[in-house]
Scaffold this motif. Structure first.
Motif, short mmCIF file in Angstrom:
data_model
loop_
_atom_site.label_atom_id
_atom_site.label_comp_id
_atom_site.label_asym_id
_atom_site.label_seq_id
_atom_site.Cartn_x
_atom_site.Cartn_y
_atom_site.Cartn_z
N ALA A 13 0.45 6.90 34.99
CA ALA A 13 0.44 5.58 34.35
C ALA A 13 0.60 5.72 32.84
CB ALA A 13 -0.84 4.83 34.70
N LYS A 14 -0.06 6.71 32.25
CA LYS A 14 0.06 6.94 30.80
C LYS A 14 1.49 7.33 30.44
CE LYS A 14 -1.71 9.62 26.93
NZ LYS A 14 -2.61 10.68 26.49
N GLN A 15 2.10 8.22 31.22
CA GLN A 15 3.48 8.62 30.95
C GLN A 15 4.43 7.44 31.11
OE1 GLN A 15 3.51 11.78 33.85
NE2 GLN A 15 3.51 13.36 32.26
N TYR A 16 4.16 6.59 32.08
CA TYR A 16 4.96 5.39 32.29
C TYR A 16 4.88 4.48 31.06
CZ TYR A 16 6.65 1.05 34.34
OH TYR A 16 7.35 -0.11 34.58
N ASP A 17 3.67 4.28 30.55
CA ASP A 17 3.50 3.45 29.35
C ASP A 17 4.22 4.05 28.15
OD1 ASP A 17 1.99 1.64 30.81
OD2 ASP A 17 0.05 2.42 30.09
N GLN A 18 4.11 5.39 27.99
CA GLN A 18 4.80 6.05 26.89
C GLN A 18 6.31 5.91 27.04
OE1 GLN A 18 3.07 9.96 27.38
NE2 GLN A 18 1.75 9.68 25.59
N LEU A 19 6.82 6.12 28.23
CA LEU A 19 8.26 5.98 28.47
C LEU A 19 8.72 4.58 28.15
CD1 LEU A 19 10.93 7.17 29.44
CD2 LEU A 19 10.23 6.63 31.79
N LEU A 23 11.51 3.95 25.28
CA LEU A 23 12.76 3.28 25.60
C LEU A 23 12.92 2.02 24.75
CD1 LEU A 23 12.88 3.67 29.48
CD2 LEU A 23 14.39 4.76 27.80
N ALA A 24 11.82 1.31 24.52
CA ALA A 24 11.89 0.10 23.70
C ALA A 24 12.28 0.43 22.26
CB ALA A 24 10.55 -0.64 23.73
N GLU A 25 11.81 1.57 21.74
CA GLU A 25 12.11 1.93 20.35
C GLU A 25 13.45 2.64 20.21
OE1 GLU A 25 10.47 4.47 16.54
OE2 GLU A 25 9.05 3.88 18.09
N LEU A 26 13.72 3.60 21.11
CA LEU A 26 14.88 4.48 20.92
C LEU A 26 16.05 4.19 21.85
CD1 LEU A 26 12.98 7.87 20.60
CD2 LEU A 26 13.85 6.44 18.74
N GLY A 27 15.84 3.40 22.88
CA GLY A 27 16.88 3.21 23.88
C GLY A 27 16.90 4.39 24.84
N ASP A 28 17.94 4.48 25.63
CA ASP A 28 18.07 5.51 26.66
C ASP A 28 18.48 6.84 26.03
OD1 ASP A 28 18.51 7.03 28.93
OD2 ASP A 28 20.07 5.73 29.73
N PRO A 29 17.65 7.89 26.20
CA PRO A 29 17.99 9.18 25.59
C PRO A 29 18.91 10.05 26.45
CG PRO A 29 15.84 9.34 26.61
CD PRO A 29 16.31 7.91 26.79
N SER A 30 19.38 9.53 27.59
CA SER A 30 20.24 10.36 28.43
C SER A 30 21.64 10.46 27.82
CB SER A 30 20.30 9.79 29.84
OG SER A 30 20.85 8.50 29.83
N GLY A 31 22.42 11.39 28.33
CA GLY A 31 23.74 11.63 27.76
C GLY A 31 23.59 12.36 26.44
N GLY A 109 8.32 13.18 33.28
CA GLY A 109 7.16 13.30 34.12
C GLY A 109 6.85 14.74 34.49
N GLU A 110 6.20 14.92 35.64
CA GLU A 110 5.78 16.24 36.10
C GLU A 110 6.43 16.52 37.45
OE1 GLU A 110 3.93 18.03 34.10
OE2 GLU A 110 3.58 16.39 32.71
N TRP A 111 6.59 17.80 37.76
CA TRP A 111 7.13 18.19 39.07
C TRP A 111 6.07 18.00 40.14
CZ3 TRP A 111 12.10 18.68 39.57
CH2 TRP A 111 12.86 19.12 38.50
N ASP A 112 6.47 17.43 41.27
CA ASP A 112 5.63 17.38 42.46
C ASP A 112 5.94 18.64 43.25
OD1 ASP A 112 4.73 17.01 45.13
OD2 ASP A 112 4.61 14.85 44.77
N LYS A 113 5.11 19.65 43.10
CA LYS A 113 5.39 20.96 43.68
C LYS A 113 5.37 20.93 45.21
CE LYS A 113 3.94 23.60 39.68
NZ LYS A 113 4.52 23.26 38.65
N ASP A 114 4.62 20.01 45.81
CA ASP A 114 4.61 19.87 47.26
C ASP A 114 5.98 19.43 47.77
OD1 ASP A 114 3.23 19.81 49.86
OD2 ASP A 114 3.56 17.64 49.71
N ILE A 115 6.55 18.44 47.15
CA ILE A 115 7.89 17.98 47.54
C ILE A 115 8.91 19.08 47.31
CG2 ILE A 115 9.78 16.40 46.94
CD1 ILE A 115 7.70 14.21 46.56
N LEU A 116 8.83 19.75 46.16
CA LEU A 116 9.78 20.84 45.89
C LEU A 116 9.68 21.95 46.93
CD1 LEU A 116 9.60 21.25 42.02
CD2 LEU A 116 11.59 20.59 43.37
N ALA A 117 8.46 22.32 47.28
CA ALA A 117 8.26 23.42 48.21
C ALA A 117 8.63 23.06 49.64
CB ALA A 117 6.81 23.89 48.15
N ASN A 118 8.40 21.82 50.03
CA ASN A 118 8.55 21.46 51.44
C ASN A 118 9.80 20.65 51.78
OD1 ASN A 118 6.03 22.65 52.42
ND2 ASN A 118 5.07 21.12 51.11
#
Length: 121
Positions: A13-19, A23-31, A109-118
């Motif tokens: 939730a904290k990472q979501y709020d930060q994102l 995004l509101a300040e800088l726009g999309d950082p992709s590309g 965000g963070e890696w979900d190691k369970d999904i990655l492994a399985n």
């Protein structure tokens, strides 16, 4: 549209709020995000290396007389091997550039190691 069911990244939730804030300040950082004030690539440095971006054609499709509320002055594409890749020109302060580099490399965000492994080979 639906989110991909095997997405191995999770966000708190904290990472979501930060994102949301970033995004509101800088726009999309992709590309590739290129700050014209400093001439630095703020986001997409590794793609820029692969493309050898200084040898690529840049196709601008939208230009603004003044920076928008994200500091954007143009949108377009880097042309590499006949394909188009997202490119954005900005005019940012040094502080926004520093924030942009961190956001571009951290906002996922963070890696979900369970999904990655399985669920992935």
């Amino acid at each position: 549209m639906k989110t991909y069911y095997k997405n191995p990244r999770r966000i708190t939730a904290k990472q979501y709020d930060q994102l949301t804030q970033w995004l509101a300040e800088l726009g999309d950082p992709s590309g590739i995000v290129h700050d014209l004030n400093s001439d630095f690539i703020i986001s997409g440095n590794q793609r820029g290396r692969v493309f050898d971006v200084n040898k690529c054609q840049i196709e601008l499709v939208e230009k603004y007389d003044q920076p928008d509320d994200h500091g954007t002055v143009a949108h377009g594409f880097v042309i590499w091997q006949g394909k188009r890749y997202a490119y954005r020109q900005v005019r940012w302060t040094p502080e926004q550039c520093e924030m942009g580099v961190i956001v571009a490399n951290r906002a996922g965000g963070e890696w979900d190691k369970d999904i990655l492994a399985n669920q992935w080979e």
